[in-house]
Design a protein around this motif. Structure first.
Motif, PDB file in Angstrom:
ATOM      1  N   VAL A  13      31.862   6.532  19.906  1.00 41.87           N
ATOM      2  CA  VAL A  13      33.287   5.787  19.849  1.00 41.87           C
ATOM      3  C   VAL A  13      34.003   6.919  18.789  1.00 41.87           C
ATOM      4  N   VAL A  14      34.946   7.116  19.093  1.00 39.92           N
ATOM      5  CA  VAL A  14      35.964   7.980  18.295  1.00 39.92           C
ATOM      6  C   VAL A  14      37.368   7.093  18.049  1.00 39.92           C
ATOM      7  N   ILE A  15      37.494   7.033  16.782  1.00 36.80           N
ATOM      8  CA  ILE A  15      38.669   6.013  16.259  1.00 36.80           C
ATOM      9  C   ILE A  15      39.617   7.204  15.721  1.00 36.80           C
ATOM     10  N   SER A  16      41.136   6.817  16.253  1.00 40.33           N
ATOM     11  CA  SER A  16      41.854   7.602  15.728  1.00 40.33           C
ATOM     12  C   SER A  16      42.716   6.590  14.644  1.00 40.33           C
ATOM     13  N   LEU A  20      43.629  -0.221   8.226  1.00 41.75           N
ATOM     14  CA  LEU A  20      42.801  -1.489   8.099  1.00 41.75           C
ATOM     15  C   LEU A  20      42.076  -1.757   9.726  1.00 41.75           C
ATOM     16  N   ALA A  21      42.836  -1.655  10.901  1.00 39.70           N
ATOM     17  CA  ALA A  21      42.164  -1.773  11.829  1.00 39.70           C
ATOM     18  C   ALA A  21      41.052  -0.819  12.253  1.00 39.70           C
ATOM     19  N   GLY A  22      41.476   0.401  12.153  1.00 37.38           N
ATOM     20  CA  GLY A  22      40.526   1.365  12.291  1.00 37.38           C
ATOM     21  C   GLY A  22      39.256   1.374  11.516  1.00 37.38           C
ATOM     22  N   LEU A 164      34.107   6.072  24.291  1.00 40.02           N
ATOM     23  CA  LEU A 164      35.322   5.232  24.076  1.00 40.02           C
ATOM     24  C   LEU A 164      36.156   6.003  23.005  1.00 40.02           C
ATOM     25  N   VAL A 165      37.468   5.990  23.215  1.00 38.53           N
ATOM     26  CA  VAL A 165      38.524   6.629  22.144  1.00 38.53           C
ATOM     27  C   VAL A 165      39.275   4.951  21.762  1.00 38.53           C
ATOM     28  N   VAL A 166      39.404   4.659  20.662  1.00 35.47           N
ATOM     29  CA  VAL A 166      40.274   3.888  20.170  1.00 35.47           C
ATOM     30  C   VAL A 166      41.451   4.127  19.312  1.00 35.47           C
ATOM     31  N   GLY A 167      42.418   3.823  19.802  1.00 33.11           N
ATOM     32  CA  GLY A 167      43.906   4.136  19.219  1.00 33.11           C
ATOM     33  C   GLY A 167      43.847   2.987  17.910  1.00 33.11           C
ATOM     34  N   ALA A 168      43.856   3.204  16.601  1.00 33.54           N
ATOM     35  CA  ALA A 168      44.107   2.571  15.800  1.00 33.54           C
ATOM     36  C   ALA A 168      45.110   3.057  14.698  1.00 33.54           C
ATOM     37  N   THR A 285      44.237  -1.659  26.871  1.00 30.55           N
ATOM     38  CA  THR A 285      43.230  -1.055  27.583  1.00 30.55           C
ATOM     39  C   THR A 285      43.572  -0.066  28.396  1.00 30.55           C
ATOM     40  N   ALA A 286      42.796   1.201  28.759  1.00 27.38           N
ATOM     41  CA  ALA A 286      42.935   2.082  29.811  1.00 27.38           C
ATOM     42  C   ALA A 286      41.429   2.520  29.985  1.00 27.38           C
ATOM     43  N   PRO A 287      41.173   3.257  31.147  1.00 27.62           N
ATOM     44  CA  PRO A 287      39.804   3.850  31.253  1.00 27.62           C
ATOM     45  C   PRO A 287      39.299   4.530  30.061  1.00 27.62           C
ATOM     46  N   GLY A 288      38.216   4.225  29.319  1.00 25.13           N
ATOM     47  CA  GLY A 288      37.839   4.963  28.308  1.00 25.13           C
ATOM     48  C   GLY A 288      38.638   4.948  26.913  1.00 25.13           C
ATOM     49  N   ILE A 289      39.670   3.808  26.955  1.00 25.19           N
ATOM     50  CA  ILE A 289      40.474   3.843  25.914  1.00 25.19           C
ATOM     51  C   ILE A 289      40.703   2.379  25.405  1.00 25.19           C
ATOM     52  N   ALA A 290      40.665   1.883  24.214  1.00 20.51           N
ATOM     53  CA  ALA A 290      41.151   0.589  23.537  1.00 20.51           C
ATOM     54  C   ALA A 290      42.028   1.024  22.545  1.00 20.51           C
ATOM     55  N   LEU A 291      42.985   0.051  22.301  1.00 21.56           N
ATOM     56  CA  LEU A 291      44.086  -0.096  21.338  1.00 21.56           C
ATOM     57  C   LEU A 291      43.820  -1.191  20.365  1.00 21.56           C
TER      58      LEU A 291
END
Length: 429
Positions: A13-16, A20-22, A164-168, A285-291
């Motif tokens: 997973v890579v988190i941007s 706090l959330a990330g 998975l890429v996480v938008g934080a 969410t989207a394919p491969g992404i979570a916010l």
């Protein structure tokens, strides 16, 4: 082309965003065996969010406990967020039932204390690599899904592949923008300014919120003896604030019922704020992404729910996707589970917040419940559960509680508002 379960990845997973959330998501995922790259565009490990209510509502306490942050917050001087609320019917002051347990609580703590603390914990968690000075500039895509990010780094550009890429990365999320995850925007017809004071006593030493219909204000005691005061007036007042911010802010606070004595306190910050803060909702969410956090849902700051929801969404994501993020399950199915929980738990709260952001007076149902809560101790506790986001709108306005509120108000019809009856525990248990 290899699918997402068989491709080689630099991390699971890579988190941007290492706010706090990330940071919470990174810790909770790594503890479940996930390899995490935690990217933060700022290079300073002590960086923090400046414009914030600095409130962790009680719904976030279980997440703080799982993260192991409760003792550190207590040691840092975080203030348990007991509070009272002013209404035209008098003060609502929730108190425990006689002989009952204490009310659930969260904390008021400045982000200058909280953000570096949780980021440091993330950096110390095995399985997390904190990458400071890394700004996401694009997404890597294969076969219609996201498989990593492009980022500027201290030593040039780099690509980081992950399942998975996480938008934080907040309400203006670059991850969401690059993925085409458009936000639905709702107008907020209030604006807001806040300032920090030291040596500012509040009655009972607890937080205060003023429902002035349509204007709002709050004063929250924080760590290190600092109190944050925020005013959220209707935009009809905006021209006066633009002409004289200092004078308008101070005059607004001085006019509050039981006004905090700001003239006898030391202001230790500038008056900061925003004249336009819309409420935003994105599909999480989207394919491969979570916010997570504000990237998925940005609510009205007057409710002080953003920090709590940042922590909760991080927890929900970790619980839903951890096995699949390590290749031991179907990621799309796990993301769908996270999206359902996110929408089920938060959509109703956001719907009410969007409606109240129109700077309207209380509607009849709200009048019924708020007036009863100012007159009855058990109704005040019910209000506390909703304000703490421990119950949702359906339970808050359920037929049983509406009937009880009606009965309370009938008993008090024609009587002058009692001075803080709920404060001393009197009323129906």
């Amino acid at each position: 082309m290899p699918g997402p379960e068989s491709a080689e990845y630099d991390y699971d997973v890579v988190i941007s965003g290492a706010g706090l959330a990330g940071s919470a998501a990174a810790i909770l995922l790594a503890r479940r065996g996930v390899r995490v790259a935690l990217l933060e565009r700022r290079s300073d490990p002590g960086a923090y969010k400046v414009l914030c209510t600095h409130s962790l509502t009680a719904n976030a306490y279980p997440v703080l406990d799982e993260l192991g942050l409760v003792p550190a917050l207590e040691e840092a001087g975080a203030v348990r967020n007991e509070a009272r609320w002013y209404t035209r019917w008098g003060w609502i002051t929730p108190k425990p039932a006689p002989g009952g347990p204490e009310l659930p609580y969260g904390y008021n703590v400045r982000r200058s204390t909280l953000d570096p603390l949780i980021r440091s914990r993330a950096a110390q968690t095995p399985g997390v690599e904190l990458l400071l000075g890394h700004r996401v500039t694009g997404l890597l895509r294969e076969a219609g899904r996201t498989v990593g990010v492009r980022a500027t780094a201290p030593h040039g550009e780099r690509e980081i592949r992950a399942r998975l890429v996480v938008g934080a990365d907040g309400k203006d999320s670059a991850v969401a923008e690059f993925a085409g995850m458009r936000a639905r925007s709702y107008e907020n017809t209030r604006f807001g300014y806040l300032a920090h004071y030291r040596g500012l006593p509040l009655p009972g030493g607890i937080g205060h919120t003023w429902f002035l219909e349509p204007d709002m204000a709050y004063a929250f005691p924080n760590d290190d003896g600092v109190t944050v005061i925020a005013v959220l007036p209707d935009k009809e007042r905006l021209p006066a604030f633009r002409e004289d911010l200092e004078g308008s802010f101070s005059a607004f606070v001085r006019a509050l019922p039981e006004a905090p004595p700001i003239d006898a306190a030391e202001r230790v910050s500038k008056i900061i704020g925003t004249v336009d803060y819309p409420l935003l909702s994105r599909k999480p969410t989207a394919p491969g992404i979570a916010l997570v956090g504000d990237a998925a849902l940005t609510s009205d700051p007057l409710w002080g729910v953003g920090c709590g929801w940042a922590l909760q969404t991080a927890q929900w994501l970790a619980e839903a996707v951890a096995p699949a993020a390590t290749g031991r399950g179907r990621l799309d199915r796990s993301l769908a589970r996270y999206a359902r929980r996110h929408q089920w738990r938060l959509r109703g709260h956001q719907h009410l917040a969007v409606d109240f952001a129109k700077a309207r007076p209380f509607n009849p149902a709200e009048e019924m419940v708020f007036s009863a809560a100012a007159r009855d101790a058990s109704m005040a506790r019910h209000m506390h559960l909703f304000a703490s986001r421990l119950i949702g709108p359906v339970r808050f306005l359920n037929p049983l509680m509406m009937a009880k509120a009606t009965a309370v108000n009938i008993r008090h019809r024609g009587a002058p508002p009692a001075p803080d009856r709920a404060q001393d525990g009197r009323g129906t248990a």
